[in-house]
Enzyme design. Structure first.
Site, short mmCIF file in Angstrom:
data_model
loop_
_atom_site.label_atom_id
_atom_site.label_comp_id
_atom_site.label_asym_id
_atom_site.label_seq_id
_atom_site.Cartn_x
_atom_site.Cartn_y
_atom_site.Cartn_z
N LYS A 1 13.40 -1.43 -5.11
CA LYS A 1 13.27 -1.72 -3.68
C LYS A 1 14.66 -2.02 -3.15
O LYS A 1 15.55 -2.44 -3.90
CB LYS A 1 12.37 -2.94 -3.46
CG LYS A 1 11.77 -3.03 -2.08
CD LYS A 1 10.50 -2.20 -1.98
CE LYS A 1 9.89 -2.27 -0.60
NZ LYS A 1 8.55 -1.68 -0.57
P1 NAD Z 1 6.05 -1.11 10.24
O1 NAD Z 1 7.44 -1.57 10.49
O2 NAD Z 1 5.65 0.25 10.64
O3 NAD Z 1 5.02 -2.14 10.93
C1 NAD Z 1 5.07 -3.51 10.71
C2 NAD Z 1 4.05 -4.16 11.62
O4 NAD Z 1 4.03 -5.56 11.34
C3 NAD Z 1 4.39 -4.01 13.11
O5 NAD Z 1 3.21 -3.81 13.84
C4 NAD Z 1 4.99 -5.38 13.44
O6 NAD Z 1 4.80 -5.72 14.81
C5 NAD Z 1 4.15 -6.27 12.56
N1 NAD Z 1 4.79 -7.57 12.33
C6 NAD Z 1 6.08 -7.82 12.01
N2 NAD Z 1 6.28 -9.15 11.92
C7 NAD Z 1 5.09 -9.72 12.19
C8 NAD Z 1 4.65 -11.06 12.27
N3 NAD Z 1 5.47 -12.08 12.03
N4 NAD Z 1 3.34 -11.30 12.57
C9 NAD Z 1 2.47 -10.29 12.81
N5 NAD Z 1 2.84 -8.99 12.77
C10 NAD Z 1 4.14 -8.72 12.45
O7 NAD Z 1 5.79 -1.39 8.68
P2 NAD Z 1 4.74 -0.67 7.74
O8 NAD Z 1 5.39 0.49 7.11
O9 NAD Z 1 3.45 -0.51 8.44
O10 NAD Z 1 4.59 -1.77 6.57
C11 NAD Z 1 3.71 -2.89 6.71
C12 NAD Z 1 3.50 -3.52 5.35
O11 NAD Z 1 2.97 -2.53 4.47
C13 NAD Z 1 4.74 -4.07 4.64
O12 NAD Z 1 4.37 -5.18 3.86
C14 NAD Z 1 5.16 -2.93 3.74
O13 NAD Z 1 5.92 -3.37 2.63
C15 NAD Z 1 3.80 -2.44 3.32
N6 NAD Z 1 3.79 -1.07 2.83
C16 NAD Z 1 4.19 -0.03 3.60
C17 NAD Z 1 4.13 1.27 3.10
C18 NAD Z 1 4.48 2.46 3.94
O14 NAD Z 1 4.29 3.59 3.46
N7 NAD Z 1 4.96 2.31 5.14
C19 NAD Z 1 3.69 1.47 1.79
C20 NAD Z 1 3.26 0.40 1.03
C21 NAD Z 1 3.32 -0.88 1.56
#
Ligand code: NAD
Length: 423
Positions: A112
């Protein structure tokens, strides 16, 4: 900041270590001898990333790439741009990637990276300069056979395109397989953007059926409406569930009759967050955790579900779209209260699974249709969910412990069979 792994005794890394300690008693003695291999990352790189800002000033940002374990193959894991990124968090996220790739049985290890930056404060040109300089700084330890970054919170396909171009410029030829989650015309895979949310939905449906929770008419609350949260919300609403509550960084909105997810997606694209969406009432952020719901999908950041929140949660099923949203003590509350948790390491593994497909397609320069990708993804996720469910039933443990048992057995067997160099 301490640079000793032993000093990383709190935060997400501590959560991960506790999870490993919980699984150790379930491992065969010949494998548990090797368990310490999972308790510190194989390799950590901390880089200074200086860039020229649009106003001519120079700013320095701190970046990281951590390769937690490479016993089963090259490192795999996203790059996070967020103002709170720190070594402890990146270490934990890299370790969860080791577990995740092993649970789904992909031929990868875990890695990561991230930069402590609020990307929303940078102009597009500054963001590009930051990405290119960061890529050049970590270029000695990434590569298609070494470690393959991907998007995470605060990064996207455009950023992966810049990373691929920068790495290719350094190598002197195009190397599409160095990152995944790229734009499709640069060697990206169809279906990648929506894969993680799709995986949350597929694993959720599999487990809902096993606990006899009907999806049609069920009430779902989603924290985070980004890449993962919005796709999962869309697929559940398509399956006739009601998305009653959504929280993002701008606030929390609620509608007991169910939000119109397509309209909400449009609103978020136009306004950058859920606040101001018509057809919903605004509620206090803390009230999110106590609304009437059957399913909770945390899909924002880690460390969200505390003991107190777990005690008052009304959900029967928690689908961890985010990485590490639940503290171990809150997990205990869920076990006591009979709330089923589909852990992050399987629930959100759809993204890394299609990243694996993207890497395979790049290496073979032969690309598959979206249908083919979704079929392969669904098959793998359904199999992995069944494996985890059956292990949990056999061992009488939670789905998280079962996922860790399966993953740790695979990783430590590889470690054991490879032996310790120089012997
Ligand atoms: P993203 O940046 O597209 O979205 C993040 C979301 O979280 C946004 O809607 C943002 O407004 C919200 N957010 C941020 N801070 C916040 C807070 N304090 N309270 C409430 N909401 C908050 O990110 P993503 O890609 O959707 O990733 C979200 C999670 O999923 C992370 O933990 C990431 O590690 C995990 N993840 C993502 C992927 C992927 O393919 N994108 C894969 C596996 C895991």
């Amino acid at each position: 900041m301490s640079l000793s792994y032993a000093d990383q005794t709190n935060g997400a890394w501590q959560t991960y270590l506790t999870q490993i300690d919980r699984v150790a008693p379930y491992l065969d003695a010949d494998l548990s001898n090797f368990v310490n291999t999972l308790k510190s990352p194989k390799r950590t790189l901390i880089v200074d990333v200086p860039i020229v800002m649009d106003d001519g000033s120079i700013r320095h940002f701190e970046g990281y790439r951590v390769q937690h374990n490479l016993s089963r193959g090259p490192g795999k894991g996203g790059i996070r741009y967020h103002q709170d990124v720190e070594l402890n968090e990146v270490m934990a996220l890299s370790a969860w990637m080791t577990i995740k790739t092993a649970v789904v049985n992909l031929p990868f290890g875990g890695a990561k990276g991230g930069i402590r930056v609020n990307p929303k404060e940078l102009s597009p040109r500054e963001l590009e300069r930051l990405t290119r300089r960061f890529t050049s700084e970590i270029s000695p330890i990434i590569g298609p056979q070494i470690d393959i970054p991907a998007p995470d919170v605060g990064t996207n396909a455009d950023i992966m395109g810049w990373m691929m171009d920068t790495y290719s410029s350094i190598k002197g030829h195009t190397v599409t397989g160095v990152v995944t989650g790229k734009p499709v015309h640069l060697g990206g895979s169809l279906g990648r953007v929506r894969a993680t949310g799709r995986g949350v939905f597929i694993t959720g449906m599999q487990v809902a059926e096993r606990i006899q929770l009907p999806i049609a008419g069920s009430k779902v609350a989603v924290q985070g409406f980004g890449n993962v949260g919005n796709e999962a919300a869309y697929l559940f609403s398509h399956a006739q569930a009601k998305i009653v509550c959504v929280q993002d960084h701008t606030g929390t909105i609620y509608n007991a009759e169910g939000l119109n997810v397509k309209e909400l997606q449009k609103h978020v694209t136009e306004h950058g967050g859920v606040m101001g969406f018509s057809g919903a009432t605004i509620i206090d952020d803390e009230a999110f955790w106590t609304v009437d719901m059957d399913i909770l999908i945390p899909a924002a950041l880690e460390g969200q579900i505390t003991i107190q929140r777990a005690e008052h949660l009304k959900a029967k099923l928690v689908l961890e779209g985010a990485n590490g949203p639940t503290y171990p003590e809150a997990d205990d509350v869920f076990v006591r209260r009979g709330i089923t948790v589909v852990p992050d390491v399987i629930c959100n593994a759809g993204g890394v699974t299609v990243s694996y497909f993207e890497w395979v397609q790049d290496l073979s320069s032969y690309f598959w249709s979206e249908d083919e990708i979704n079929q392969r993804l669904d098959k793998l996720m359904i199999q992995a969910t069944a494996d985890v469910w059956n292990t949990a039933t056999q061992k009488g443990c939670s789905l998280r412990t079962a996922a860790y048992i399966l993953a740790c057995e695979r990783i430590l067997k590889a470690r054991k069979e490879r032996g310790i160099f120089p012997g």
